[in-house]
Write a protein that holds these residues in place. Structure first.
Motif, PDB file in Angstrom:
ATOM      1  N   LYS A 918       0.858  -1.187   0.000  1.00  0.00           N
ATOM      2  CA  LYS A 918       0.000   0.000   0.000  1.00  0.00           C
ATOM      3  C   LYS A 918       0.893   1.236   0.000  1.00  0.00           C
ATOM      4  N   TRP A 919       0.756   2.041  -1.074  1.00  0.00           N
ATOM      5  CA  TRP A 919       1.574   3.238  -1.272  1.00  0.00           C
ATOM      6  C   TRP A 919       0.701   4.488  -1.091  1.00  0.00           C
ATOM      7  N   THR A 920       1.180   5.455  -0.284  1.00  0.00           N
ATOM      8  CA  THR A 920       0.442   6.710  -0.068  1.00  0.00           C
ATOM      9  C   THR A 920       1.321   7.882  -0.483  1.00  0.00           C
ATOM     10  N   SER A 922       1.677  12.036  -0.644  1.00  0.00           N
ATOM     11  CA  SER A 922       1.134  13.218   0.037  1.00  0.00           C
ATOM     12  C   SER A 922       0.774  14.335  -0.920  1.00  0.00           C
ATOM     13  N   THR A 926      -3.460  10.454  -2.307  1.00  0.00           N
ATOM     14  CA  THR A 926      -4.017   9.191  -2.789  1.00  0.00           C
ATOM     15  C   THR A 926      -3.221   8.006  -2.247  1.00  0.00           C
ATOM     16  N   THR A 927      -3.911   6.871  -2.140  1.00  0.00           N
ATOM     17  CA  THR A 927      -3.287   5.602  -1.721  1.00  0.00           C
ATOM     18  C   THR A 927      -3.491   4.565  -2.829  1.00  0.00           C
ATOM     19  N   THR A 929      -2.873   0.457  -3.877  1.00  0.00           N
ATOM     20  CA  THR A 929      -2.546  -0.904  -3.407  1.00  0.00           C
ATOM     21  C   THR A 929      -2.158  -1.760  -4.610  1.00  0.00           C
ATOM     22  N   HIS A 937       4.651   6.922 -10.100  1.00  0.00           N
ATOM     23  CA  HIS A 937       3.892   8.122  -9.724  1.00  0.00           C
ATOM     24  C   HIS A 937       4.530   9.341 -10.382  1.00  0.00           C
ATOM     25  N   LYS A 948       4.695   7.032   1.574  1.00  0.00           N
ATOM     26  CA  LYS A 948       4.648   6.051   2.671  1.00  0.00           C
ATOM     27  C   LYS A 948       4.294   4.677   2.100  1.00  0.00           C
ATOM     28  N   PRO A 960       4.531   1.311   8.964  1.00  0.00           N
ATOM     29  CA  PRO A 960       4.747   2.134   7.773  1.00  0.00           C
ATOM     30  C   PRO A 960       6.157   2.727   7.755  1.00  0.00           C
ATOM     31  N   SER A 962       8.353   5.817   5.645  1.00  0.00           N
ATOM     32  CA  SER A 962       8.136   6.978   4.786  1.00  0.00           C
ATOM     33  C   SER A 962       9.468   7.546   4.315  1.00  0.00           C
TER      34      SER A 962
END
Length: 969
Positions: A918-920, A922, A926-927, A929, A937, A948, A960, A962
């Protein structure tokens, strides 16, 4: 030692006496042996069936085609497996017809010459191929495997087994069973009729009898004892006498009246030279000579009451008849009566008398170039395409290492296609003959297709080669059907298209010949729909190369026929078929091709063996052109004392035109006043006189001889030897032995030391050992001939059967295993395994009795152990529960200097085998999976942002992690 006779049961027909000398049969109480050496005697029972000679032989398997190679398909090599044909009609030389009862036998003593006959003059014409001769061949059919129907079918294609070889200077007409054809048999049309097979229609028998009554001459090379369908139906008993069956062997004493023009010079008694005991049909007469059907007759060769060779003559109208058996004229086979010298003597003197020639004391005959014996190597399925990158170097190297010239010996079967190229065709032509068409891409066994359509197809196939070669006519002289399958219309079309030699039949199907009747290697006239074609059939004596697992087996299959080829006295063809184009290895077809079968070694063995037989090596195109040249020539000859003069008027050049003297010792030989090439065959005693007829015109050979027979050398005492001399292995152990013995045609017998024996030049034997320790067997080979006996021994050590392992294994630790655990696996199988192979369900492998492994995935994981030894292998599977460990998240990104609008790739480097991520981000909040450890990105604005990652598996999710990323312009 006569031909095996095949047919259905029947009794001999009743025959009205036309002379007091015609008897009605043989009485069982009166039948006596012709000699104390005859142990089987003569049968007095009713006729019985023969058995199918062809049963057990193989025929081609339906053809399949492999996948594309670059642009096109290539044909699968032709194979012969387990399909069997019904008996072919034309291979039945005669029928086992046993003697009817109530007749009196001929005296046991040698018969006397009481009847009078016209003598053979001492000088005059001995050869004249302008004499019109005919051959009677009945309207028979043969069984052929039909690829398109996947079954055996009957086709109206048959073969004259003997005339082409025995009377090679003639180009005879053929008479069949139609009324129109039979009506051509008149004394005005033909000076001689040859009857080479035993099948005969009643209409033909009546016509032949009428032909004789009007003064015609007939030579029966086989007894006319079968119907056209191959059933028993004895013909011409009124003239030839009643039937009697008899068994001959190498212990049978046969009597000869040897003061006759035909048998002069033969021994008064002899035992057959061949080793095979065979039953045959003969005729019987109440007296050894007399008159029958208006003809004087004399039994010249007999044993008991079986008349084997009989001459008949009507001195008033000029009719002459010979009743004979081909085994008395053909040498070298297992059923032959005589060696080459005596067989040739009898044939030459019989031919002179029946054709009303003068004596031929030197036995001068026309034969093949340089020798009776011609050996050809054929290589199958050459496409001549750009992507055929393999070469025929192994084949060429094998030949040149033996001092042979590849371009003279090799024939390549050419497959035409739109992809073939002239340069590839040229490549093959430098190493041999490329004039055999072998068109794989059309169907040739559809009987509903017309001759005209097949001719058009052949023209189109020729056109493909013409186009590639840049030629208006490439000049094909021979043909081979793909998978050797055809119908009458396609065979007729091939003949109509100008081909001289056809090579689709052979011993594997027994369609054209059979080694039991000694005619296997003889060239044979092809007939379609009971009519002569312009084609000669050449046979392949053994299976093609891909039938065998090894080159040694390939060589052994051909070696069976070596003596027959070596000691034969008529023109013969020994054809070896191989697949040297390398197609099999290109197609990854297991077990095919030069490298996978050791084919080259087998070929080299065959060539060296036949090289020792004094053979002439010639490709099919050479032989086709030679046959054409001889057919188109007028050949006559005369004899005056010791000088024989042969005149040849040829319409085209003939390279290496050859005459042979089978009896006389050549003192000198010239052609057009220039010394001819003279060489002798040490095995048959024949001398070959050869000259190039470089121009069309008339050429004269003058041969001066001593008229003293040139006998073959005294037999050389054998020296026994074989391979392998030593061998070892585990029971059951099969060992293939091959005799390498020397000496003149030794008889070979084997004692394997375990109570079993065998015979032959090549033999396989299975040795057993039921004990617990090794056993050594002594193998003894005995080689014997008339010059002596010799033995040699070797050993075979057979180890006891080794039980294969019983698999088992342990692992440690036995519990608590997860993806971070290093597990040790130990093979604990019984019966002393020598190898241990491991396969882990997560994709890992290992070898060894003890191995370690860390699983890369969790769950129920299979572990497989395969353990083996000399006794075999065994496999065991176990399922192991592997737990997961919570991942420790980590990742990297690229590029490390990030600019606005640039695609950035993020790659997971977490430990403990996560299965989801799972990538978030900032900058967008958006997140994402993913089920793979990688994502991308794009940052659209400058600034510093946080990325993260949380990685997870079945044990849970990581803390997590980051990273801050600065984005610039």
């Amino acid at each position: 030692m006569a031909i095996i006779i095949i047919g259905s049961a029947c009794a001999a027909p009743d025959v009205a006496n036309e002379s007091s000398n015609i008897t009605n049969g043989l009485s069982s109480s009166n039948v006596t042996d012709g000699s104390s050496d005859i142990t089987d005697g003569l049968s007095s029972s009713n006729a019985t069936d023969g058995s199918s000679i062809i049963s057990g032989h193989k025929i081609p398997e339906p053809e399949t085609r492999q996948g594309k190679i670059t642009k096109d398909k290539i044909p699968k090599p032709e194979t012969r497996h387990d399909k069997k044909l019904p008996p072919g009609q034309n291979i039945k030389a005669a029928s086992v017809v046993k003697a009817p009862a109530a007749s009196t036998p001929v005296s046991n003593t040698a018969v006397s010459t009481a009847a009078t006959f016209t003598s053979t003059p001492a000088s005059g014409t001995i050869m004249d191929n302008t004499k019109k001769i005919a051959v009677y061949m009945p309207a028979m059919k043969n069984w052929v495997w039909c690829e398109s129907q996947n079954k055996a079918v009957q086709v109206a294609v048959t073969f004259d087994p003997m005339t082409t070889a025995m009377l090679s200077e003639f180009d005879p007409d053929y008479i069949g069973d139609s009324t129109a054809s039979l009506n051509t048999l008149t004394v005005g049309n033909y000076e001689l009729l040859i009857v080479p097979v035993s099948q005969m229609s009643t209409a033909a028998a009546n016509k032949i009898q009428a032909y004789i009554n009007s003064g015609g001459c007939v030579w029966f090379l086989n007894d006319p004892c079968l119907t056209v369908d191959g059933d028993s139906g004895v013909q011409l008993t009124g003239m030839l006498g009643n039937v009697v069956s008899a068994t001959t062997s190498s212990t049978t004493t046969i009597n000869v009246v040897n003061d006759d023009d035909i048998t002069n010079g033969l021994p008064a008694t002899f035992k057959p030279a061949g080793t095979t005991s065979q039953s045959s049909i003969f005729r019987t007469f109440s007296t050894p000579n007399g008159t029958i059907s208006g003809l004087n007759y004399q039994v010249l060769m007999s044993y008991g009451n079986a008349a084997m060779l009989v001459k008949f003559e009507n001195q008033t109208n000029g009719a002459r008849v010979i009743y004979s058996n081909p085994n008395m004229f053909i040498s070298g086979g297992t059923a032959s009566y005589f060696d080459a010298q005596n067989a040739s003597r009898l044939f030459t003197q019989t031919k002179a008398w029946i054709m009303k020639f003068a004596q031929n004391p030197s036995g001068v005959e026309v034969t093949y170039p340089n020798s009776d014996k011609q050996l050809t190597v054929t290589s199958d399925d050459h496409e001549c395409v750009p992507w055929d990158q393999t070469t025929i170097d192994p084949m060429i190297n094998a030949e040149t290492s033996l001092g042979l010239t590849p371009s003279e010996i090799n024939t390549f079967y050419i497959i035409p296609s739109t992809y073939m190229t002239g340069d590839k065709l040229t490549y093959y032509s430098q190493y041999g003959d490329t004039h055999t068409l072998h068109p794989h891409w059309k169907v040739w066994d559809l009987s509903n297709v017309s001759v005209a359509t097949y001719v058009a197809n052949i023209t189109a196939e020729k056109g493909l080669v013409n186009s590639a070669a840049g030629s208006s006519d490439y000049g094909f002289t021979s043909w081979r059907f793909p998978m050797t399958t055809y119908c009458a219309n396609s065979m007729q079309a091939v003949a109509n298209s100008g081909f001289i030699i056809e090579s689709s039949n052979g011993v594997d199907g027994d369609l054209a010949g059979n080694p039991a009747d000694n005619t296997l290697f003889l060239p044979k006239q092809v007939l379609v729909n009971n009519a002569k074609t312009n084609m000669i059939e050449y046979e392949i004596p053994a299976g093609i190369d891909i039938d065998y697992a090894t080159g040694a087996e390939f060589a052994s299959a051909n070696a069976v026929y070596s003596n027959q080829f070596k000691y034969g006295n008529f023109p013969m063809n020994f054809v070896i078929l191989g697949h040297y184009q390398g197609m099999a290895t290109n197609c990854t077809v297991t077990g095919w091709g030069v490298t996978s079968t050791g084919l080259t070694d087998g070929l080299k063995t065959i060539l060296s063996t036949q090289q020792a037989a004094n053979a002439n090596f010639a490709n099919i195109n050479i032989l086709a052109n030679y046959i054409n040249g001889v057919r188109g020539s007028t050949i006559t000859g005369t004899v005056d004392g010791a000088v024989t003069t042969i005149t040849v008027t040829n319409t085209q050049p003939i390279t290496n035109f050859t005459l042979k003297t089978t009896l006389g010792n050549v003192v000198s030989a010239t052609c057009d006043g220039v010394a001819a090439n003279v060489k002798q065959d040490s095995f048959t005693g024949s001398t070959y006189v050869t000259a190039n007829l470089a121009t069309a015109g008339t050429h004269t050979f003058v041969i001066t001889g001593s008229n003293t027979p040139v006998n073959p050398p005294t037999p050389i005492a054998p020296v026994a030897s074989f391979t392998p001399v030593t061998s070892s292995g585990t029971a059951p152990l099969t060992v293939a032995f091959t005799s390498t013995s020397t000496g003149t045609s030794p008889t070979l017998t084997w004692d394997f030391g375990d109570g079993t024996t065998g015979s032959g030049a090549s033999i396989s034997h299975q040795f057993n050992n039921t004990g617990t320790t090794a056993v050594t067997y002594t193998v003894t080979l005995t080689a014997q001939n008339t010059a002596g006996t010799n033995t040699t021994t070797g050993t075979v050590t057979v180890n006891p059967v080794i039980p294969k392992p019983v698999p088992s294994f342990t692992y440690s630790p036995e519990s608590g295993i997860n993806t971070s655990t290093m597990v040790t696996f130990t093979d604990t199988s019984s019966n002393n395994p020598t190898t241990s192979s491991w396969v882990f369900g997560d994709g890992g492998t290992a070898t060894g009795a003890t191995v370690t492994h860390k699983f890369t995935k969790s769950g129920s994981i299979n572990v497989q152990l395969t353990t083996s030894n000399a006794g075999g292998s065994a496999t065991l599977n176990k399922t192991i529960s592997v737990g997961a460990v919570i991942p420790v998240a980590s990742f990297s990104y690229s590029p490390t200097t990030v600019r606005r609008g640039q695609v950035v790739t993020f790659t997971d480097s977490s430990t403990n085998y996560p299965t989801s991520w799972k990538w978030t981000f900032s900058d967008t909040g958006t997140t994402v999976t993913t089920t793979t450890g990688k994502t991308t990105h794009t940052f659209k604005r400058t600034g510093t942002y946080t990325v993260k990652l949380v990685s997870s598996n079945s044990a849970g999710s990581s803390q997590p992690v980051s990273k801050s990323i600065r984005v610039t312009y």
